[in-house]
Design an enzyme around this catalytic site. Structure first.
Site, short mmCIF file in Angstrom:
data_model
loop_
_atom_site.label_atom_id
_atom_site.label_comp_id
_atom_site.label_asym_id
_atom_site.label_seq_id
_atom_site.Cartn_x
_atom_site.Cartn_y
_atom_site.Cartn_z
N THR A 1 1.00 -1.12 0.04
CA THR A 1 -0.01 0.19 -0.14
C THR A 1 0.85 1.32 -0.01
O THR A 1 0.47 2.37 -0.37
CB THR A 1 -1.06 0.06 1.28
OG1 THR A 1 -0.06 -0.25 2.53
CG2 THR A 1 -2.02 -1.03 1.12
N GLY B 1 17.97 -10.76 5.98
CA GLY B 1 17.13 -11.55 5.15
C GLY B 1 15.84 -12.18 5.72
O GLY B 1 15.07 -12.73 5.07
N SER B 2 15.38 -11.60 7.00
CA SER B 2 14.30 -12.06 7.47
C SER B 2 13.15 -11.31 7.22
O SER B 2 12.05 -11.70 7.71
CB SER B 2 14.37 -12.30 9.11
OG SER B 2 14.72 -10.86 9.72
N GLY B 3 13.23 -10.16 6.70
CA GLY B 3 11.98 -9.21 6.28
C GLY B 3 12.02 -8.28 7.68
O GLY B 3 11.12 -7.48 7.67
N SER C 1 18.84 -3.78 7.36
CA SER C 1 19.47 -2.39 6.90
C SER C 1 19.15 -1.01 7.25
O SER C 1 19.90 -0.31 7.75
CB SER C 1 19.56 -2.53 5.40
OG SER C 1 18.33 -2.64 4.93
N ASP D 1 10.42 1.37 6.96
CA ASP D 1 11.27 0.82 7.80
C ASP D 1 12.10 1.44 8.68
O ASP D 1 12.32 1.32 9.85
CB ASP D 1 12.34 -0.26 6.80
CG ASP D 1 11.58 -1.12 5.94
OD1 ASP D 1 10.63 -1.64 6.14
OD2 ASP D 1 12.18 -1.72 5.04
#
Length: 390
Positions: free
Chosen positions: A40, A125-127, A131, A175
């Site tokens: 979204t 890499g887990s979402g 970063s 994020d």
């Protein structure tokens, strides 16, 4: 100081003292989950992230030599740095730090050389956005160290710009925003049109946020993401042409208007527009569930989101679908869906605390047998945004 703070903060502080014999500033910035509101953001809708209790820690102080030294405990690497020429480094982790420096310099806030030690427990890499946690930790630490006077909102924008321009990833702001603005026992409803936000309490009671990690990331994720954006934009152009100027994005399009034009849109564009308009409304309704303390209703909306991502937006994959299907009939699971861009990564689940171990023991062998991948699991708790560790 939380127990996690004490372990990792002590670790980066000790290594810093061993290397530099100077007392550093120690800052923590968390990873995040997104409870609902997927795909979204670039349609100017709403997202509902929360900061979590897995984070990146940085110990930092001005350099006393002609170079700065940056140390990563997670990668067991160090780099010597000067700011004569700011260009990407071979060490990818260091570029997330350097990108922040680059943006601060460009915004007229020259940053002297500094030494730092970084470590974290956000699984890469887990979402959960390791970063963005690193970028948020760095910008928060430099803001504190040099009294730059940046608000958390400004820091989030700067971190996003750093990732867009220096790292080269065209991510949204969610994020970094969650990492900097997180609040324990709350989610953040972020309006992706104007970046206004509101906190909503999340009272989990006997339920916990559990991530099941598929262990896969299919290569078509990037191309499919670009295609979805283009299909949404095609839908917007259609509604602008036929319904007038106020339609800037799918945020402005009612669900009923999409449904009324099913025969005039291609099947793909119709499905994408229907999913996005439904998800925007679902996210707003989910906030009301949280206000009312109705976690069961919230969980049902998570399942509905997954169905939309699977059948209308078509960004799921067999591994994600297997995990959601496997828990849908479990009385201990209130809700589950894929989290993130799609085609791999984690599902996010609301699971009764007494059933978590048994559920994993049931799921893990079935997942391995059917998908030929080992199932990962993370339990997370909502936490505070970036802060100085005292």
């Amino acid at each position: 100081m939380t127990s996690n703070d004490s372990v990792l903060a002590t670790s980066v502080q000790k290594v810093f003292l061993d290397h530099f014999s100077t007392q550093p500033l120690v800052v923590c910035a968390p990873g995040r989950v997104n409870l609902i509101g997927e795909h979204t953001d670039y349609n100017e809708g709403f997202v509902l992230p929360a900061a979590v209790d897995k984070a990146v820690y940085i110990a930092i102080a001005p350099s006393t030599s002609s170079q700065g030294k940056w140390v990563s405990l997670d990668f067991n690497e160090s780099v010597d740095i000067d700011f004569q020429q700011i260009v990407p480094l071979p060490q990818r982790w260091a570029n997330y730090i350097l990108g922040i420096v680059d943006q601060l310099q460009k915004s007229g806030k020259p940053i002297p050389l500094f030494d730092c030690v970084v470590a974290g427990d956000v699984p890469i890499g887990s979402g959960m956005s390791s970063s963005a946690a690193l970028e948020s930790a760095v910008v928060y630490a430099l803001n504190e160290l040099h009294q730059l006077g940046l608000s958390r909102w400004e820091m989030a924008l700067l971190a996003q710009k750093s990732e867009n321009e220096f790292i080269g990833v065209k991510c949204g702001i969610m994020d970094m925003f969650a990492s900097l603005h997180g609040k324990a026992n709350h989610v953040i409803r972020l309006d992706c049109r104007d970046l206004s936000f509101e906190y909503f309490p999340i009272q989990l009671g006997d339920y916990r946020i559990v991530l099941f990690d598929t262990g896969v990331k299919h290569s078509l994720a990037d191309s499919a993401y670009n295609a979805r954006r283009a299909q949404c934009e095609e839908g917007v152009r259609f509604f602008q042409k036929h319904y007038g100027a106020p339609t800037k994005s799918l945020r402005d399009v009612p669900i009923a208007m999409v449904q009324a034009n099913r025969s005039r849109l291609s099947a793909e564009v119709y499905n994408r527009c229907l999913y996005v308009t439904e998800e925007i409304q679902r996210t707003l309704a989910a906030c009301e569930d949280l206000k009312n303390g109705d976690l069961a209703a919230f969980g049902l909306k998570m399942f509905a989101t997954h169905e939309g991502l699977r059948h209308l937006y078509e960004v799921s994959c067999i591994e994600l679908d297997f995990l959601v299907d496997a828990v849908q009939g479990e009385p201990a699971v209130l809700g589950a869906r894929m989290m993130g861009g799609g085609f791999g990564g984690c599902t996010i689940n609301l699971v009764h605390k007494d059933a978590i171990d048994a559920l994993y023991k049931k799921l893990a062998p079935a997942y391995l047998s059917n998908m030929q991948h080992k199932l990962g699991m993370y339990m997370v708790v909502t936490g505070e945004g970036a802060h100085v560790v005292e």
